[in-house]
Design an enzyme around this catalytic site. Structure first.
Site, PDB file in Angstrom:
ATOM      1  CD  GLU A  96     -50.559  63.037  11.295  1.00  0.00           C
ATOM      2  OE1 GLU A  96     -50.935  62.702  12.436  1.00  0.00           O
ATOM      3  OE2 GLU A  96     -50.109  64.162  11.037  1.00  0.00           O
ATOM      4  CE  LYS A 115     -47.722  51.585  -1.010  1.00  0.00           C
ATOM      5  NZ  LYS A 115     -48.830  50.607  -0.729  1.00  0.00           N
ATOM      6  CB  CYS A 136     -57.166  57.573  12.355  1.00  0.00           C
ATOM      7  SG  CYS A 136     -57.618  59.136  11.657  1.00  0.00           S
ATOM      8  N   GLY A 148     -50.786  55.525   8.712  1.00  0.00           N
ATOM      9  CA  GLY A 148     -50.979  54.083   8.775  1.00  0.00           C
ATOM     10  C   GLY A 148     -50.750  53.593  10.186  1.00  0.00           C
ATOM     11  CB  SER A 149     -50.129  50.230  11.443  1.00  0.00           C
ATOM     12  OG  SER A 149     -49.017  49.881  10.645  1.00  0.00           O
ATOM     13  CD  GLN A 151     -58.782  46.134   9.436  1.00  0.00           C
ATOM     14  OE1 GLN A 151     -57.590  45.880   9.259  1.00  0.00           O
ATOM     15  NE2 GLN A 151     -59.210  46.881  10.425  1.00  0.00           N
ATOM     16  CB  VAL A 157     -46.011  50.460   8.755  1.00  0.00           C
ATOM     17  CG1 VAL A 157     -45.364  50.985   7.489  1.00  0.00           C
ATOM     18  CG2 VAL A 157     -46.486  49.021   8.542  1.00  0.00           C
ATOM     19  N   GLY A 158     -45.112  52.807  10.851  1.00  0.00           N
ATOM     20  CA  GLY A 158     -44.603  54.161  11.057  1.00  0.00           C
ATOM     21  C   GLY A 158     -43.233  54.159  11.721  1.00  0.00           C
ATOM     22  CD  GLU A 207     -55.512  51.675  15.253  1.00  0.00           C
ATOM     23  OE1 GLU A 207     -54.468  51.237  14.747  1.00  0.00           O
ATOM     24  OE2 GLU A 207     -56.003  52.781  14.993  1.00  0.00           O
TER      25      GLU A 207
HETATM   26  P1  NAP Z   1     -50.430  50.185   7.318  1.00  0.00           P
HETATM   27  O1  NAP Z   1     -50.530  48.746   7.170  1.00  0.00           O
HETATM   28  O2  NAP Z   1     -49.404  50.743   8.214  1.00  0.00           O
HETATM   29  O3  NAP Z   1     -50.238  50.769   5.844  1.00  0.00           O
HETATM   30  C1  NAP Z   1     -50.263  52.151   5.543  1.00  0.00           C
HETATM   31  C2  NAP Z   1     -49.576  52.374   4.212  1.00  0.00           C
HETATM   32  O4  NAP Z   1     -48.213  52.000   4.321  1.00  0.00           O
HETATM   33  C3  NAP Z   1     -50.137  51.534   3.077  1.00  0.00           C
HETATM   34  O5  NAP Z   1     -50.024  52.252   1.862  1.00  0.00           O
HETATM   35  C4  NAP Z   1     -49.204  50.350   3.078  1.00  0.00           C
HETATM   36  O6  NAP Z   1     -49.200  49.655   1.860  1.00  0.00           O
HETATM   37  C5  NAP Z   1     -47.896  51.036   3.346  1.00  0.00           C
HETATM   38  N1  NAP Z   1     -46.853  50.168   3.886  1.00  0.00           N
HETATM   39  C6  NAP Z   1     -46.991  49.026   4.606  1.00  0.00           C
HETATM   40  N2  NAP Z   1     -45.768  48.523   4.908  1.00  0.00           N
HETATM   41  C7  NAP Z   1     -44.854  49.363   4.367  1.00  0.00           C
HETATM   42  C8  NAP Z   1     -43.432  49.377   4.322  1.00  0.00           C
HETATM   43  N3  NAP Z   1     -42.704  48.428   4.895  1.00  0.00           N
HETATM   44  N4  NAP Z   1     -42.818  50.383   3.672  1.00  0.00           N
HETATM   45  C9  NAP Z   1     -43.528  51.364   3.088  1.00  0.00           C
HETATM   46  N5  NAP Z   1     -44.877  51.392   3.077  1.00  0.00           N
HETATM   47  C10 NAP Z   1     -45.530  50.414   3.724  1.00  0.00           C
HETATM   48  O7  NAP Z   1     -51.795  50.853   7.792  1.00  0.00           O
HETATM   49  P2  NAP Z   1     -53.214  50.521   7.199  1.00  0.00           P
HETATM   50  O8  NAP Z   1     -53.592  49.201   7.754  1.00  0.00           O
HETATM   51  O9  NAP Z   1     -53.220  50.722   5.760  1.00  0.00           O
HETATM   52  O10 NAP Z   1     -54.103  51.704   7.813  1.00  0.00           O
HETATM   53  C11 NAP Z   1     -54.755  51.593   9.035  1.00  0.00           C
HETATM   54  C12 NAP Z   1     -53.934  52.278  10.112  1.00  0.00           C
HETATM   55  O11 NAP Z   1     -53.799  53.652   9.796  1.00  0.00           O
HETATM   56  C13 NAP Z   1     -54.562  52.250  11.458  1.00  0.00           C
HETATM   57  O12 NAP Z   1     -53.584  51.957  12.403  1.00  0.00           O
HETATM   58  C14 NAP Z   1     -55.068  53.671  11.656  1.00  0.00           C
HETATM   59  O13 NAP Z   1     -55.171  54.089  12.977  1.00  0.00           O
HETATM   60  C15 NAP Z   1     -54.050  54.439  10.949  1.00  0.00           C
HETATM   61  N6  NAP Z   1     -54.560  55.747  10.564  1.00  0.00           N
HETATM   62  C16 NAP Z   1     -54.122  56.842  11.246  1.00  0.00           C
HETATM   63  C17 NAP Z   1     -54.593  58.093  10.909  1.00  0.00           C
HETATM   64  C18 NAP Z   1     -54.082  59.310  11.604  1.00  0.00           C
HETATM   65  O14 NAP Z   1     -54.264  60.383  11.086  1.00  0.00           O
HETATM   66  N7  NAP Z   1     -53.441  59.189  12.759  1.00  0.00           N
HETATM   67  C19 NAP Z   1     -55.500  58.251   9.857  1.00  0.00           C
HETATM   68  C20 NAP Z   1     -55.943  57.117   9.194  1.00  0.00           C
HETATM   69  C21 NAP Z   1     -55.444  55.866   9.560  1.00  0.00           C
HETATM   70  P3  NAP Z   1     -50.120  48.331   1.694  1.00  0.00           P
HETATM   71  O15 NAP Z   1     -51.485  48.708   2.107  1.00  0.00           O
HETATM   72  O16 NAP Z   1     -50.020  48.077   0.256  1.00  0.00           O
HETATM   73  O17 NAP Z   1     -49.511  47.311   2.581  1.00  0.00           O
END
Ligand code: NAP
Ligand code: MG
Length: 491
Positions: free
Chosen positions: A256, A181, A290, A234-235, A337, A238-239, A391
């Site tokens: 992650e 996804k 990230c 992701g965030s 964003q 959500v994690g 962040e």
């Molecule tokens: P996000 O909002 O948490 O979303 C990540 C993914 O999860 C997207 O595919 C999102 O879909 C999906 N998602 C959101 N809510 C969900 C739910 N309730 N159930 C299942 N899936 C769900 O994060 P983002 O804004 O896309 O990415 C940025 C974040 O990623 C930042 O916090 C960054 O630090 C982190 N990141 C971490 C790393 C690492 O390796 N530590 C690497 C890259 C990024 P939608 O987009 O369709 O909502």
């Protein structure tokens, strides 16, 4: 609303080897972050039924995929990698259109993904188990790893190609099947990733991709009881939610998450190198790695000179569409964003941080319709301020000063995150002390925080990650279970 004739298409999910519309025919439009009025494509708003169909397909494909030898699986995956190598330009363009990063950054992402994937394929053919000397005569005691079944990969938009590569490849080489996804901000990158495997002849159902929102398609996927593992980037918010859902069914998770990565610059550092690394790690990909550096903690004595050098680098950045080869700083990824980042900047001002550069939505020629934010530097930031703790995930750097090493480390560690950190110093003892004391999953000495290699694991600590990390040897470990056997072959 204008459209880009080159790229506007109505796209489909990839389920069980077929390209399919959403079961109810619904779509969402995606907008170019460099030109919001431009629609780049329409994507299925996948329903529960679509997600169930993808899991059905992955479940049906699993027994045969698992039965193949690892070398046979590797052949399929290598064919996909070869296609990736041939299509770097095409994929990079799609990444830039959806994410906004410059074409050079997008190419870099594809090349990095190929290297990560090559490593995971190789790892899969050699890292399968161990034989232990048994306490009993005539007994062969050994353990090996076997696949889990259907795995879910939920990807973010900031590395929309590399992250799926880093997650799906170990899952697939180990014999699992996958439902991917992608983020709704980068659906085409996820579909294009999948297309490479489809074109390489991967058997139907082994890799499936469904687009749609996290709260819609993402939740449906997590709710399917047949999913054996969830790898998520992701965030943190959500994690944590995903972890709670998964815990109820003992489903393993690899999370992650967010970061607030510090760079410490001591008095004896090579200032030119440190400033260049700081500016790159803060502003490349518009600060949306990230592992971006979002906090720099500088020894008081050299702070003035160091900050001037960073500001000069920030001023030299050229904002623009990532498709323009002259651009060195693209837009942030979408209007939400952009709003988040501008709100943080506003809060930093209100809380009394001193704005040294940027701080606004950029409005120059050709920028007005895009999600462009000036490269922003705050000085005199107090460790308790919101911009020092949360962040931001945009081109925003906060500068702190420290009287000595211990104070610098205390500021560096004084956040809830722990993804990446770095230090610039010529003093080996201080450097090693920092490696030990800094609370981060990966640490860099005289190198920027945004650097990783495929042969080593990648994962954060504290609220930056949980579960077995990606990459290196652990990538496959996450997607496999350990099986131990004792075999008596003579009495
Ligand atoms: P996000 O909002 O948490 O979303 C990540 C993914 O999860 C997207 O595919 C999102 O879909 C999906 N998602 C959101 N809510 C969900 C739910 N309730 N159930 C299942 N899936 C769900 O994060 P983002 O804004 O896309 O990415 C940025 C974040 O990623 C930042 O916090 C960054 O630090 C982190 N990141 C971490 C790393 C690492 O390796 N530590 C690497 C890259 C990024 P939608 O987009 O369709 O909502
Ligand atoms: Mg999001």
């Amino acid at each position: 609303m204008s459209t880009n004739p080159e790229s506007v298409q109505t796209h489909r999910n990839y389920i069980g080897g077929e390209w399919r519309d959403a079961s109810d025919g619904s779509f969402d439009a995606h907008h170019n972050p460099a030109r919001i009025s431009e629609v780049t494509g329409h994507y299925p708003r996948s329903t529960n039924d679509d997600v169930r169909a993808a899991v059905d397909a992955a479940e049906a494909a699993y027994p045969a995929w698992r039965e193949l030898t690892v070398y046979a699986r590797a052949e399929y995956l290598k064919r996909a990698l070869a296609l990736m190598g041939e299509r770097i330009e095409r994929v990079a363009r799609i990444i830039t259109l959806e994410n906004g990063k410059t074409l050079a950054e997008s190419r870099g992402e594809v090349v990095a993904a190929i290297k990560e994937m090559e490593h995971q394929i190789h790892q899969g053919t050699r890292d399968l188990g161990e034989i232990a000397p048994s306490a009993l005569a005539g007994v062969l005691a050994y353990q090996y790893r076997r696949p889990l079944g259907v795995c879910a990969v939920i990807a973010p938009w900031n590395f929309p190609f590399n992250v799926p590569g880093r997650k799906c490849t170990p899952a697939l080489i180990a014999g699992n099947t996958v439902v991917l996804k992608p983020s709704s901000l980068t659906p085409n990158v996820g579909l294009e990733f999948t297309r490479l495997f489809a074109d390489a002849g991967l058997p139907p159902g082994v890799l499936n991709c469904v687009t749609g929102s996290g709260s819609g398609a993402g939740e449906s996927l997590l709710g399917d009881a047949r999913i054996k593992a969830v790898s998520f980037t992701g965030s943190t918010k959500v994690g944590i939610h995903i972890n709670q859902l998964a815990a109820g069914r003992l489903v393993r998770t690899q999370l992650e998450l967010g970061g607030k990565n510090p760079m410490v610059v001591l008095e004896d550092a090579d200032l030119g190198e440190a400033a260049a690394a700081c500016a790159t790690a803060a502003f490349a990909c518009a600060g949306q790695w990230c592992t971006s550096t979002s906090r720099v903690i500088v020894a008081k004595k050299i702070a003035g000179e160091f900050v001037e050098a960073v500001l000069a680098k920030a001023r030299a950045l050229k904002l623009g569409s990532g498709l323009d080869p002259a651009t060195t700083l693209g837009p942030v990824c979408g209007t939400q964003q952009m709003k988040n980042v501008l709100d943080f900047i506003e809060q930093g001002r209100r809380e009394g941080a001193r704005l040294l550069a940027g701080g606004r939505r950029a409005a120059g020629e050709g920028l007005g319709d895009g999600c462009f934010i000036e490269p922003t530097v705050f000085g005199e930031v107090d460790p308790g301020m919101t911009i020092a703790q949360e962040e931001i995930f945009g081109p925003v750097l906060s500068v702190f000063t420290a009287g000595d090493f211990d104070e610098a480390v205390a500021i560096a560690n004084g956040v809830r995150f722990g993804l990446a950190s770095s230090i610039y110093t010529r003093n080996l003892e201080q450097a090693m002390k920092f490696v030990e004391k800094t609370e981060a999953g990966l640490t860099h000495v005289n190198m920027m925080s945004a650097y990783k290699e495929p042969q080593l694991s990648f994962g954060g600590i504290k609220e930056s990650g949980s579960g077995i990390p990606e990459g290196g040897r652990t990538g496959i470990e996450f997607f496999t279970e350990h099986k131990v056997a004792y075999l008596k072959y003579r009495s």
